[in-house]
Design an enzyme around this catalytic site. Structure first.
Site, short mmCIF file in Angstrom:
data_model
loop_
_atom_site.label_atom_id
_atom_site.label_comp_id
_atom_site.label_asym_id
_atom_site.label_seq_id
_atom_site.Cartn_x
_atom_site.Cartn_y
_atom_site.Cartn_z
N VAL A 11 0.83 -1.20 0.00
CA VAL A 11 0.00 0.00 0.00
C VAL A 11 0.87 1.26 0.00
CG1 VAL A 11 -1.92 1.19 1.13
CG2 VAL A 11 -1.75 -1.30 1.30
N ILE A 134 -13.54 0.53 -1.31
CA ILE A 134 -14.98 0.82 -1.22
C ILE A 134 -15.21 1.98 -0.24
CG2 ILE A 134 -17.25 -0.11 -0.62
CD1 ILE A 134 -16.22 -2.89 -1.29
N LYS A 203 -12.65 -6.11 11.04
CA LYS A 203 -13.46 -5.19 10.23
C LYS A 203 -14.88 -5.08 10.78
CE LYS A 203 -10.63 -6.11 6.19
NZ LYS A 203 -10.41 -7.02 5.06
N1 LIG Z 1 -2.31 -5.03 1.15
C1 LIG Z 1 -3.62 -4.81 1.10
O1 LIG Z 1 -4.30 -5.19 0.16
C2 LIG Z 1 -4.30 -4.09 2.24
C3 LIG Z 1 -5.68 -3.84 2.16
C4 LIG Z 1 -6.31 -3.12 3.18
C5 LIG Z 1 -5.56 -2.71 4.27
N2 LIG Z 1 -4.23 -3.00 4.34
C6 LIG Z 1 -3.49 -2.56 5.50
O2 LIG Z 1 -2.48 -1.65 5.08
C7 LIG Z 1 -1.35 -1.76 5.94
C8 LIG Z 1 -0.12 -2.05 5.10
O3 LIG Z 1 -0.30 -3.26 4.40
P1 LIG Z 1 0.72 -3.73 3.26
O4 LIG Z 1 0.05 -4.86 2.55
O5 LIG Z 1 1.21 -2.58 2.49
O6 LIG Z 1 1.90 -4.31 4.18
P2 LIG Z 1 3.38 -4.71 3.73
O7 LIG Z 1 3.44 -4.89 2.26
O8 LIG Z 1 3.80 -5.83 4.62
O9 LIG Z 1 4.24 -3.41 4.09
C9 LIG Z 1 4.55 -3.05 5.40
C10 LIG Z 1 5.62 -1.98 5.35
O10 LIG Z 1 5.93 -1.58 6.69
C11 LIG Z 1 7.33 -1.48 6.80
N3 LIG Z 1 7.76 -1.67 8.20
C12 LIG Z 1 7.79 -2.80 8.92
N4 LIG Z 1 8.29 -2.54 10.15
C13 LIG Z 1 8.59 -1.23 10.17
C14 LIG Z 1 9.13 -0.37 11.16
N5 LIG Z 1 9.48 -0.83 12.37
N6 LIG Z 1 9.32 0.94 10.85
C15 LIG Z 1 8.99 1.40 9.62
N7 LIG Z 1 8.45 0.64 8.64
C16 LIG Z 1 8.26 -0.66 8.93
C17 LIG Z 1 7.88 -2.58 5.91
O11 LIG Z 1 9.22 -2.28 5.63
P3 LIG Z 1 10.09 -3.19 4.64
O12 LIG Z 1 9.52 -2.95 3.27
O13 LIG Z 1 11.46 -2.65 4.78
O14 LIG Z 1 9.92 -4.58 5.10
C18 LIG Z 1 6.93 -2.44 4.71
O15 LIG Z 1 7.41 -1.46 3.83
C19 LIG Z 1 -1.70 -2.84 6.95
O16 LIG Z 1 -2.25 -2.27 8.11
C20 LIG Z 1 -2.77 -3.65 6.23
O17 LIG Z 1 -3.65 -4.32 7.12
C21 LIG Z 1 -3.59 -3.67 3.35
#
Ligand SMILES: NC(=O)c1ccc[n+]([C@@H]2O[C@H](COP(=O)([O-])OP(=O)(O)OC[C@H]3O[C@@H](n4cnc5c(N)ncnc54)[C@H](OP(=O)(O)O)[C@@H]3O)[C@@H](O)[C@H]2O)c1
Length: 425
Positions: A11, A134, A203
């Site tokens: 994201v 949504i 959710k």
């Molecule tokens: N993906 C979806 O479709 C989706 C949909 C709805 C909601 N969400 C929500 O959106 C949020 C992000 O999801 P995502 O899918 O983007 O997760 P993700 O791909 O796992 O990305 C998480 C990011 O956080 C970084 N991170 C981890 N520990 C950290 C720290 N201590 N300090 C700073 N940065 C740190 C990671 O760094 P590195 O890259 O260096 O590992 C990574 O860039 C979550 O809350 C998730 O529930 C996601």
């Protein structure tokens, strides 16, 4: 306006792309240019998509949040910590926060963070936390704010909807479709949060707050996942005119308690939720004056989720410049309906010995617990028979007592599928 982006995964990196691609249009909409002040990540050595400016990456999220030049913080790390502490520190510094973090919002700390934002007079916005792109949270908070809502129920987890769709359309078993979903990147390697309903429960808890004004923790949501849904039950449901869906349901019950739950359900084919296929999400809202509404779209994925984040970011920036915040009506602790008091119709499938008198004995157990049978079908196979019952509305407590006694009945070989029936008019 200087924006701190915490997290640059699916994201976060999509958000950085949108902020760059649409900078001119967003500046017009916000009345100020949005400059990314920094992008915090966990591992600085990890390769990033080409559009992410490496000069903005930092491994020190805590310092970025309190940097006096940062006006707005977007939290896209996920999980409880360090995300919770970072959001708290931003709010304490009087900075609005936009987050997609359902796990944090549905935790006890989520309640404290909302209260802190209200006390500080700053926004804590989370459109992206439920059903991705949504526009649901804003619709409930603003368009439907005067509505007395009776029930909100939705397909809010794309992974499980994909699995159930394939089970129905291919007649495939749960384990095979899960493996396919993992190969396609639609399910995590550890799929527990999705298939056991934890993600949908978080959710549902957030929806209880936005739609009904009650504080509910994800851990207090009645929860059942899809791991015990069998291909044969899905096929039977189809034959009877139902689709099997994992639903998150929040509804007022007669005595103004709130039932908040996640479970697989048989939904009549004629219900709009039954037509939601693959990884799509949809939320069906029933209000006193508005009647029935359904919102449908992509519930996950980097770009769709980032789209919802951008909407919140624009709101937060506009509000900050106007010295105002999005409406945050007071919340009350919810009086949750005890699980045993839930009343639903049910589907129960039993494998029994194919002998005279068995059906009567089984029917007696249902009757002993006040569970009234609406219909029954029987299939015979290899010395056993499969009995499929559809009940009239029954108390959950009575149904569970029935199942416990059926398990002890020598002639019942196994209890197969048990599913609640939802959405019948
Ligand atoms: N993906 C979806 O479709 C989706 C949909 C709805 C909601 N969400 C929500 O959106 C949020 C992000 O999801 P995502 O899918 O983007 O997760 P993700 O791909 O796992 O990305 C998480 C990011 O956080 C970084 N991170 C981890 N520990 C950290 C720290 N201590 N300090 C700073 N940065 C740190 C990671 O760094 P590195 O890259 O260096 O590992 C990574 O860039 C979550 O809350 C998730 O529930 C996601």
């Amino acid at each position: 306006m200087r924006v701190a982006v915490l997290g640059c995964g699916n994201v976060g990196s999509a958000l950085v792309g949108i902020l760059e691609d649409r900078a001119g249009a967003l500046a017009v909409q916000c009345g100020a240019r949005l400059d990314v002040a920094g992008i915090a990540v966990g591992d600085l050595s990890r390769p990033r998509p080409a559009h992410v400016p490496t000069s903005l990456l930092t491994g020190d999220a805590a310092a970025l949040v309190v940097d006096p030049s940062v006006d707005v913080v977007v939290e896209l790390i996920g999980g409880l910590e360090p995300a919770g502490s970072l959001v708290r520190s931003a709010l304490e510094a009087g900075k609005p926060v936009v987050t997609a973090n359902k796990a944090l919002l549905a935790s006890p700390e989520g309640v404290h963070l909302r209260a802190l934002a209200a006390k500080q007079g700053v926004d804590l916005l989370y459109e992206a936390a439920v059903a991705g792109a949504i526009p649901l949270v804003r619709a409930l908070r603003e368009s439907l704010t005067g509505e007395r809502i009776h029930r909100v129920m939705g397909i809010v987890n794309g992974t499980t909807n994909f699995i159930l769709t394939k089970m129905a359309e291919q007649g495939a078993d749960y384990a095979d479709v899960l493996a396919e979903a993992q190969a396609l990147g639609l399910a995590e390697r550890d799929p527990t949060a999705d298939v056991e309903g934890f993600d949908a429960a978080a959710k549902a808890a957030i929806l209880a707050g936005v739609a009904f004004g009650y504080d509910v923790a994800g851990a207090d949501v009645m929860r059942e996942g899809i791991t015990s849904v069998r291909a044969v039950d899905v096929e039977f449901a189809e034959r009877l005119g139902y689709a099997v869906k994992l639903l998150a349901i929040v509804e007022r019950t007669g005595d103004d308690a709130l039932s908040v739950r996640v479970h697989p359900a048989m939904v009549p084919r004629t219900h709009p939720l039954a037509a939601v296929r693959d990884a799509f999400n949809a939320v069906f809202i029933e209000g006193e004056a508005a009647g029935e509404l359904m919102l449908y779209g992509q519930g996950a994925g980097g770009l769709p989720t980032a789209s919802a984040v951008v909407g919140d970011l624009i709101d937060a920036v506009r509000n900050r410049q106007a010295g105002t915040t999005a409406p945050t009506p007071d919340r009350q602790p919810a009086r949750l309906l005890p699980e045993a008091e839930l009343v639903t119709r049910c589907y129960v499938s039993l494998d029994v010995a194919d002998r005279p008198g068995v059906l009567a004995a089984v029917a007696r157990v249902f009757g002993d617990h006040n569970v009234s049978i609406r219909s029954m079908e029987q299939d015979g196979f290899a010395g056993e028979a499969r009995l499929v019952f559809m009940t009239h509305p029954a108390r959950e407590g009575d149904l569970r007592a029935t199942l416990a006694d059926l398990r002890d009945l020598g002639t019942v070989e196994r209890i197969g599928g048990v599913m609640r029936i939802v959405g019948e008019s």
